[in-house]
Design a protein around this motif. Structure first.
Motif, PDB file in Angstrom:
ATOM      1  N   ASN A 200       0.840  -1.197   0.000  1.00 15.84           N
ATOM      2  CA  ASN A 200       0.000   0.000   0.000  1.00 15.84           C
ATOM      3  C   ASN A 200       0.876   1.248   0.000  1.00 15.84           C
ATOM      4  N   LYS A 201       0.586   2.147  -0.938  1.00 16.85           N
ATOM      5  CA  LYS A 201       1.429   3.329  -1.112  1.00 16.85           C
ATOM      6  C   LYS A 201       1.551   4.157   0.173  1.00 16.85           C
ATOM      7  N   GLU A 202       0.423   4.444   0.787  1.00 18.73           N
ATOM      8  CA  GLU A 202       0.442   5.274   1.995  1.00 18.73           C
ATOM      9  C   GLU A 202       1.055   4.524   3.182  1.00 18.73           C
ATOM     10  N   GLY A 203       0.741   3.243   3.274  1.00 18.88           N
ATOM     11  CA  GLY A 203       1.313   2.423   4.342  1.00 18.88           C
ATOM     12  C   GLY A 203       2.826   2.321   4.202  1.00 18.88           C
ATOM     13  N   LEU A 204       3.272   2.124   2.965  1.00 19.67           N
ATOM     14  CA  LEU A 204       4.707   2.036   2.686  1.00 19.67           C
ATOM     15  C   LEU A 204       5.402   3.351   3.052  1.00 19.67           C
ATOM     16  N   ALA A 205       4.778   4.461   2.697  1.00 24.45           N
ATOM     17  CA  ALA A 205       5.367   5.775   3.012  1.00 24.45           C
ATOM     18  C   ALA A 205       5.496   5.949   4.529  1.00 24.45           C
ATOM     19  N   ALA A 206       4.468   5.537   5.264  1.00 28.86           N
ATOM     20  CA  ALA A 206       4.505   5.654   6.727  1.00 28.86           C
ATOM     21  C   ALA A 206       5.571   4.732   7.317  1.00 28.86           C
ATOM     22  N   PHE A 207       5.658   3.513   6.778  1.00 24.47           N
ATOM     23  CA  PHE A 207       6.650   2.548   7.257  1.00 24.47           C
ATOM     24  C   PHE A 207       8.059   3.076   6.995  1.00 24.47           C
ATOM     25  N   ARG A 208       8.260   3.672   5.828  1.00 29.24           N
ATOM     26  CA  ARG A 208       9.576   4.246   5.496  1.00 29.24           C
ATOM     27  C   ARG A 208       9.936   5.373   6.453  1.00 29.24           C
ATOM     28  N   THR A 209       8.956   6.230   6.736  1.00 31.92           N
ATOM     29  CA  THR A 209       9.179   7.338   7.672  1.00 31.92           C
ATOM     30  C   THR A 209       9.610   6.786   9.025  1.00 31.92           C
ATOM     31  N   PHE A 210       8.914   5.740   9.465  1.00 32.90           N
ATOM     32  CA  PHE A 210       9.247   5.104  10.733  1.00 32.90           C
ATOM     33  C   PHE A 210      10.670   4.526  10.694  1.00 32.90           C
ATOM     34  N   LEU A 211      10.993   3.795   9.629  1.00 36.97           N
ATOM     35  CA  LEU A 211      12.324   3.181   9.519  1.00 36.97           C
ATOM     36  C   LEU A 211      13.415   4.254   9.488  1.00 36.97           C
ATOM     37  N   LYS A 212      13.123   5.378   8.833  1.00 38.63           N
ATOM     38  CA  LYS A 212      14.092   6.495   8.820  1.00 38.63           C
ATOM     39  C   LYS A 212      14.369   6.947  10.245  1.00 38.63           C
ATOM     40  N   SER A 213      13.307   7.034  11.044  1.00 43.28           N
ATOM     41  CA  SER A 213      13.472   7.481  12.433  1.00 43.28           C
ATOM     42  C   SER A 213      14.315   6.487  13.232  1.00 43.28           C
ATOM     43  N   GLU A 214      14.366   5.251  12.782  1.00 37.81           N
ATOM     44  CA  GLU A 214      15.175   4.218  13.447  1.00 37.81           C
ATOM     45  C   GLU A 214      16.502   3.979  12.714  1.00 37.81           C
ATOM     46  N   PHE A 215      16.772   4.792  11.715  1.00 43.48           N
ATOM     47  CA  PHE A 215      17.990   4.658  10.906  1.00 43.48           C
ATOM     48  C   PHE A 215      18.112   3.277  10.277  1.00 43.48           C
ATOM     49  N   SER A 216      16.984   2.736   9.777  1.00 46.57           N
ATOM     50  CA  SER A 216      17.055   1.429   9.115  1.00 46.57           C
ATOM     51  C   SER A 216      16.232   1.398   7.836  1.00 46.57           C
ATOM     52  N   GLU A 217      16.079   2.555   7.183  1.00 42.54           N
ATOM     53  CA  GLU A 217      15.277   2.574   5.953  1.00 42.54           C
ATOM     54  C   GLU A 217      15.932   1.829   4.801  1.00 42.54           C
ATOM     55  N   GLU A 218      17.238   1.513   4.939  1.00 42.86           N
ATOM     56  CA  GLU A 218      17.892   0.739   3.877  1.00 42.86           C
ATOM     57  C   GLU A 218      17.219  -0.623   3.701  1.00 42.86           C
ATOM     58  N   ASN A 219      16.616  -1.153   4.761  1.00 44.70           N
ATOM     59  CA  ASN A 219      15.959  -2.461   4.649  1.00 44.70           C
ATOM     60  C   ASN A 219      14.806  -2.423   3.653  1.00 44.70           C
ATOM     61  N   VAL A 220      13.915  -1.470   3.829  1.00 47.47           N
ATOM     62  CA  VAL A 220      12.772  -1.398   2.914  1.00 47.47           C
ATOM     63  C   VAL A 220      13.230  -0.959   1.518  1.00 47.47           C
ATOM     64  N   GLU A 221      14.239  -0.107   1.450  1.00 47.21           N
ATOM     65  CA  GLU A 221      14.753   0.318   0.138  1.00 47.21           C
ATOM     66  C   GLU A 221      15.359  -0.872  -0.613  1.00 47.21           C
ATOM     67  N   PHE A 222      16.088  -1.712   0.107  1.00 44.36           N
ATOM     68  CA  PHE A 222      16.659  -2.912  -0.505  1.00 44.36           C
ATOM     69  C   PHE A 222      15.546  -3.844  -0.966  1.00 44.36           C
TER      70      PHE A 222
END
Length: 144
Positions: free
Chosen positions: A20-42
Protein backbone atom coordinates in the motif's frame (compact mmCIF):
# COMPACT_ATOMS: atom_id res chain seq x y z
CA UNK A 1 -12.28 -1.62 1.73
CA UNK A 2 -12.40 1.63 3.66
CA UNK A 3 -9.20 3.48 4.50
CA UNK A 4 -9.65 2.78 8.21
CA UNK A 5 -10.12 -0.88 7.44
CA UNK A 6 -7.00 -0.70 5.32
CA UNK A 7 -4.84 0.90 8.00
CA UNK A 8 -6.20 -1.64 10.50
CA UNK A 9 -5.36 -4.44 8.04
CA UNK A 10 -1.78 -3.17 8.00
CA UNK A 11 -1.46 -4.43 11.53
CA UNK A 12 -2.11 -7.94 10.20
CA UNK A 13 1.02 -8.19 8.07
CA UNK A 14 4.03 -6.40 6.76
CA UNK A 15 2.91 -7.45 3.24
CA UNK A 16 -0.20 -5.30 3.51
CA UNK A 17 1.93 -2.27 4.39
CA UNK A 18 4.50 -2.93 1.65
CA UNK A 19 1.73 -3.26 -0.95
CA UNK A 20 0.00 0.00 0.00
CA UNK A 21 1.43 3.33 -1.11
CA UNK A 22 0.44 5.27 1.99
CA UNK A 23 1.31 2.42 4.34
CA UNK A 24 4.71 2.04 2.69
CA UNK A 25 5.37 5.78 3.01
CA UNK A 26 4.51 5.65 6.73
CA UNK A 27 6.65 2.55 7.26
CA UNK A 28 9.58 4.25 5.50
CA UNK A 29 9.18 7.34 7.67
CA UNK A 30 9.25 5.10 10.73
CA UNK A 31 12.32 3.18 9.52
CA UNK A 32 14.09 6.49 8.82
CA UNK A 33 13.47 7.48 12.43
CA UNK A 34 15.17 4.22 13.45
CA UNK A 35 17.99 4.66 10.91
CA UNK A 36 17.05 1.43 9.11
CA UNK A 37 15.28 2.57 5.95
CA UNK A 38 17.89 0.74 3.88
CA UNK A 39 15.96 -2.46 4.65
CA UNK A 40 12.77 -1.40 2.91
CA UNK A 41 14.75 0.32 0.14
CA UNK A 42 16.66 -2.91 -0.50
CA UNK A 43 13.45 -4.95 -0.45
CA UNK A 44 11.82 -2.57 -2.98
CA UNK A 45 14.94 -2.60 -5.17
CA UNK A 46 14.78 -6.41 -5.23
CA UNK A 47 11.08 -6.39 -6.10
CA UNK A 48 11.84 -4.05 -9.00
CA UNK A 49 14.87 -6.12 -10.02
CA UNK A 50 12.82 -9.35 -10.25
CA UNK A 51 10.57 -7.70 -12.86
CA UNK A 52 13.52 -6.85 -15.13
CA UNK A 53 13.27 -8.38 -18.61
CA UNK A 54 16.36 -7.22 -20.48
CA UNK A 55 19.59 -9.11 -19.76
CA UNK A 56 21.70 -5.95 -20.01
CA UNK A 57 19.42 -4.25 -17.48
CA UNK A 58 19.64 -7.30 -15.20
CA UNK A 59 23.42 -6.92 -15.05
CA UNK A 60 23.38 -3.16 -14.45
CA UNK A 61 20.55 -3.25 -11.88
CA UNK A 62 22.24 -6.15 -10.04
CA UNK A 63 25.49 -4.20 -9.93
CA UNK A 64 23.66 -1.12 -8.60
CA UNK A 65 21.90 -3.13 -5.86
CA UNK A 66 25.22 -4.75 -5.00
CA UNK A 67 27.11 -1.46 -4.74
CA UNK A 68 24.26 0.32 -2.88
CA UNK A 69 23.36 -2.38 -0.36
CA UNK A 70 25.65 -5.42 -0.30
CA UNK A 71 29.35 -4.66 -0.72
CA UNK A 72 31.41 -3.73 2.33
CA UNK A 73 30.93 -0.07 3.26
CA UNK A 74 28.04 0.33 0.79
CA UNK A 75 26.20 3.64 1.35
CA UNK A 76 23.04 1.78 2.44
CA UNK A 77 24.64 -1.45 3.60
CA UNK A 78 22.11 -3.99 4.85
CA UNK A 79 22.73 -6.36 7.71
CA UNK A 80 22.90 -9.87 6.25
CA UNK A 81 24.94 -12.90 7.25
CA UNK A 82 28.40 -13.56 5.86
CA UNK A 83 27.36 -16.59 3.76
CA UNK A 84 24.55 -14.76 1.98
CA UNK A 85 26.80 -11.77 1.32
CA UNK A 86 29.57 -14.07 0.10
CA UNK A 87 27.25 -15.98 -2.26
CA UNK A 88 26.06 -12.72 -3.82
CA UNK A 89 29.64 -11.44 -4.16
CA UNK A 90 30.68 -14.61 -5.97
CA UNK A 91 27.71 -14.57 -8.35
CA UNK A 92 27.39 -10.84 -9.06
CA UNK A 93 29.50 -11.06 -12.23
CA UNK A 94 26.79 -13.25 -13.79
CA UNK A 95 23.64 -12.23 -11.94
CA UNK A 96 20.30 -14.02 -12.24
CA UNK A 97 16.87 -12.67 -11.29
CA UNK A 98 17.05 -14.75 -8.12
CA UNK A 99 20.56 -13.72 -7.02
CA UNK A 100 19.24 -11.50 -4.20
CA UNK A 101 16.42 -13.81 -3.06
CA UNK A 102 18.16 -15.10 0.08
CA UNK A 103 19.18 -11.60 1.16
CA UNK A 104 15.74 -10.21 0.36
CA UNK A 105 14.11 -12.98 2.35
CA UNK A 106 16.34 -12.38 5.35
CA UNK A 107 15.70 -8.61 5.25
CA UNK A 108 11.97 -9.26 4.90
CA UNK A 109 12.05 -11.48 8.01
CA UNK A 110 14.01 -8.83 9.88
CA UNK A 111 11.40 -6.18 8.99
CA UNK A 112 8.46 -8.49 9.77
CA UNK A 113 9.77 -9.71 13.13
CA UNK A 114 11.65 -6.67 14.33
CA UNK A 115 10.76 -3.32 12.73
CA UNK A 116 7.12 -4.01 11.92
CA UNK A 117 5.89 -4.71 15.48
CA UNK A 118 7.61 -1.49 16.64
CA UNK A 119 6.04 0.37 13.71
CA UNK A 120 2.58 -0.73 14.91
CA UNK A 121 3.31 0.79 18.32
CA UNK A 122 4.80 3.97 16.85
CA UNK A 123 3.35 7.46 16.71
CA UNK A 124 3.72 7.37 12.90
CA UNK A 125 1.28 4.44 12.71
CA UNK A 126 -1.11 5.84 15.33
CA UNK A 127 -1.24 9.16 13.46
CA UNK A 128 -2.02 7.35 10.22
CA UNK A 129 -4.87 5.35 11.75
CA UNK A 130 -6.25 8.50 13.38
CA UNK A 131 -6.07 10.40 10.08
CA UNK A 132 -8.01 7.63 8.36
CA UNK A 133 -10.60 7.53 11.13
CA UNK A 134 -11.05 11.32 10.98
CA UNK A 135 -11.36 11.18 7.21
CA UNK A 136 -14.03 8.47 7.43
CA UNK A 137 -16.00 10.33 10.09
CA UNK A 138 -16.13 13.41 7.87
CA UNK A 139 -17.16 11.33 4.89
CA UNK A 140 -20.14 9.81 6.69
CA UNK A 141 -21.01 12.81 8.83
CA UNK A 142 -20.66 15.79 6.48
CA UNK A 143 -22.41 18.12 8.94
CA UNK A 144 -19.57 17.82 11.49
Amino acid sequence: RSNTGESMAWSESVDTVLANKEGLAAFRTFLKSEFSEENVEFWLACEDFKKTKSSTKIASKAQKIYSDFIQADAPKEINIDFHTKNDISQNISEPTLSCFDAAQSSIYCLMAKDSFPRFLRSEVYKELVKKHQDRNQKRWLPFL
